[in-house]
Design an enzyme around this catalytic site. Structure first.
Site, PDB file in Angstrom:
ATOM      1  N   THR A  29      -1.979  -4.334  -4.586  1.00  0.00           N
ATOM      2  CA  THR A  29      -2.158  -4.052  -6.014  1.00  0.00           C
ATOM      3  C   THR A  29      -1.133  -3.086  -6.588  1.00  0.00           C
ATOM      4  O   THR A  29      -1.114  -2.858  -7.802  1.00  0.00           O
ATOM      5  CB  THR A  29      -3.564  -3.479  -6.278  1.00  0.00           C
ATOM      6  OG1 THR A  29      -3.732  -2.282  -5.504  1.00  0.00           O
ATOM      7  CG2 THR A  29      -4.635  -4.488  -5.911  1.00  0.00           C
ATOM      8  N   LYS A  30      -0.283  -2.508  -5.732  1.00  0.00           N
ATOM      9  CA  LYS A  30       0.725  -1.585  -6.241  1.00  0.00           C
ATOM     10  C   LYS A  30       1.777  -2.336  -7.068  1.00  0.00           C
ATOM     11  O   LYS A  30       1.924  -3.553  -6.965  1.00  0.00           O
ATOM     12  CB  LYS A  30       1.403  -0.853  -5.084  1.00  0.00           C
ATOM     13  CG  LYS A  30       0.465   0.034  -4.274  1.00  0.00           C
ATOM     14  CD  LYS A  30      -0.093   1.164  -5.118  1.00  0.00           C
ATOM     15  CE  LYS A  30      -0.792   2.237  -4.281  1.00  0.00           C
ATOM     16  NZ  LYS A  30      -2.058   1.797  -3.692  1.00  0.00           N
ATOM     17  N   ASN A  31       2.544  -1.600  -7.879  1.00  0.00           N
ATOM     18  CA  ASN A  31       3.584  -2.232  -8.690  1.00  0.00           C
ATOM     19  C   ASN A  31       4.568  -3.016  -7.832  1.00  0.00           C
ATOM     20  O   ASN A  31       5.066  -4.062  -8.240  1.00  0.00           O
ATOM     21  CB  ASN A  31       4.336  -1.173  -9.505  1.00  0.00           C
ATOM     22  CG  ASN A  31       3.457  -0.539 -10.571  1.00  0.00           C
ATOM     23  OD1 ASN A  31       2.272  -0.304 -10.353  1.00  0.00           O
ATOM     24  ND2 ASN A  31       4.042  -0.257 -11.727  1.00  0.00           N
TER      25      ASN A  31
END
Length: 396
Positions: A185-187
Site C-alpha cells: 500500500t505504500k506509494n
C-alpha cells in the site's frame, strides 16, 4: 458506488505489461535471490534518493532493526521518537533492547515536535528517530541541529515518505541512516514485503550488508573488523554462482538476520520506481481537489508545511464526529481508515514504560479525531466529487 481506500488493481493495470514481462524474466532466468534486479534496483534507488548506499532488505521493520543495530544501539540505550505512528517504529527500538522515549507531535503536521525533544534527552539517549508521517517531512534542520549539539544519531523512518522533499532534498538523504518500506500500500509498493536502508556512511553500509545476511561472508568479515578496530585485507571470492553456492556464506562473523529483498520484488519495484513521481504528483493533485472541496466544512484538512513536498501516502482529515462520519461514508460505499486509534505510549505493549493519558496530549487528541479517505493516483474526478459531496451531505 464503491471506492476503496487504495486500489492496487488499478495501479497494476497501468504497468501490467512491463511488470509481467520483468517478473516472467526473473522466473525464466531462475536466479531468485540477490540477482541483477536487486543490484540494479539498489543502484537506481541511490540515484533517486541522492545517497551513496542503498541496502535492500525483507521489509520496513527489518530495515529499522538493522539500522539501529548498525549504529550500535542496544540494551540500556534510549531512542527518542514519536507516539503517533505505526507500531513498527517503536517496536524496532524495543527489539534491539533499547527503550523508546516518546515526544509529543505538532497538531498541524502530526510530526514529532523538535521543541519538545531536548527535555527528553538523557545520558542514555543515543538517537532521534523522526517519522515523516503520511508523507509529510519532519523539520529536519531543527532535529539535526539538536542531534549535533548532543552527539546523537538521526534515523529517518521514511516508510511513508518515498519521494517527499525537505527544502529541495529528498527524504532519506538528511540523516545518518534512513529506512523505507515497500509494503504493497505504500506509494512505492511491491507485490509482497520489502524494505530499504540508505546511508552516505560507508562503514554503516557495510555493517548493514553484513547484518542482513547472517553476518557472513565478505561483508561479515569487513563488518567484524570495523566493529573491532581491526585493520586487515578482505579477499572476495567470485569463483562460484552466488545463487547456487557461495562458500563465503558459511563463515559467520556477526549474529545477523535473513532479510533479503526477493529478486522478483526488485524487478517489479524497478518498473514502479519509473512511475513514482507521476503517481506522487497525482496524489498531490487529488489532495488539492479535496482541500478545495472541503474548505468550507468543519473538517480540518491536511496542512503542508513550508519548504516541503508532501506526497500524501494518506490523506488525513480531522473530525469531532469521526465515528459517525466514518460509519456514514461506509454506508455510502466510501472506504475509510482510522490512523491511529491508540498512540504508541498508551499501547498495552508499553504499559511498563509508565505513560498515562494526558502525558502527550497532541498525539492523544489526534488519535480521537483523524481518519483517512481514499487516496491513490488513479482516482477519477467522478469519484473525488462523490466523496466530497457525500462528506458535505453528512453536515460537516
Amino acid at each position: 458506488m464503491h471506492i476503496s481506500l487504495i486500489d492496487l488493481k488499478r495501479q497494476y493495470e497501468t504497468i501490467a505489461e512491463d511488470a509481467n514481462r520483468e517478473a516472467l524474466d526473473v522466473l525464466s532466468g531462475a536466479q531468485y535471490i540477490m540477482g541483477k534486479n536487486v543490484k540494479e534496483f539498489e543502484k537506481e534507488f541511490c540515484e533517486y534518493v541522492g545517497v551513496k548506499h542503498s541496502i535492500s532488505v525483507g521489509n520496513g521493520t527489518d530495515a529499522l532493526i538493522i539500522a539501529l543495530k548498525a549504529l550500535g544501539i542496544g540494551e540500556g540505550d534510549e531512542v527518542i521518537t514519536t507516539p503517533y505512528t505505526f507500531f513498527a517504529t517503536a517496536e524496532s527500538i524495543s527489539f534491539v533492547g533499547a527503550t523508546p522515549v516518546f515526544v509529543d507531535v505538532k497538531l498541524d503536521t502530526f510530526n514529532i515536535d523538535p521543541s519538545k525533544v531536548e527535555e527528553k534527552i538523557t545520558d542514555k539517549t543515543k538517537a532521534i528517530m523522526p517519522v515523516h508521517i503520511f508523507g509529510q517531512p519532519c523539520d529536519m534542520d531543527a532535529i539535526n541541529e539538536i542531534a549535533k549539539k548532543h552527539n546523537l544519531y538521526v534515523i529517518e523512518d521514511a516508510a511513508q515518505a518515498i519521494g517527499s522533499e525537505y527544502k529541495g532534498k529528498m527524504i532519506g538523504s538528511l540523516s545518518d541512516i534512513a529506512t523505507f518500506s515497500f509494503f504493497p500500500t505504500k506509494n512505492l509498493g511491491c507485490a509482497g514485503d520489502g524494505g530499504m536502508i540508505v546511508t552516505n556512511n560507508d562503514e554503516l553500509a557495510t555493517i548493514c550488508k553484513a547484518l542482513k545476511a547472517h553476518g557472513s561472508g565478505e561483508n561479515g568479515q569487513k563488518a567484524f573488523n570495523l566493529l573491532n578496530d581491526i585493520d586487515g585485507e578482505i579477499a572476495a571470492d567470485d569463483s562460484s554462482d552466488n545463487t547456487v553456492y557461495n562458500p563465503l556464506k558459511y563463515y559467520n562473523y556477526l549474529i545477523g538476520h535473513n532479510s533479503r529483498l526477493d529478486e522478483i520484488q526488485a524487478a517489479i519495484l524497478r518498473v514502479k520506481l519509473r512511475e513514482l513521481n507521476k503517481w506522487n504528483d497525482g496524489r498531490r493533485a487529488n489532495a488539492e481537489f479535496y482541500n478545495e472541496g472541503l474548505k468550507d466544512t468543519n473538517l480540518v484538512t491536511p496542512y503542508e508545511d513550508k519548504d516541503v513536498k508532501h506526497i500524501y501516502h494518506l490523506y488525513i482529515l480531522q473530525s469531532e464526529k469521526r465515528a459517525e462520519l466514518v460509519s456514514y461514508l461506509g454506508e455510502k460505499g466510501i472506504a475509510t481508515g482510522v490512523y491511529y486509534p491508540v498512540p504508541l505510549h498508551l499501547q498495552k505493549a508499553y504499559v511498563n514504560l509508565g505513560y498515562k493519558e494526558g502525558d502527550l496530549p497532541n498525539a492523544e487528541h489526534l488519535s480521537h479525531r483523524t481518519f483517512a479517505i481514499p487516496m491513490f493516483a488513479e482516482l477519477t474526478d467522478e469519484e473525488k466529487t462523490y466523496i466530497v459531496e457525500t462528506i458535505k451531505e453528512f453536515g460537516e
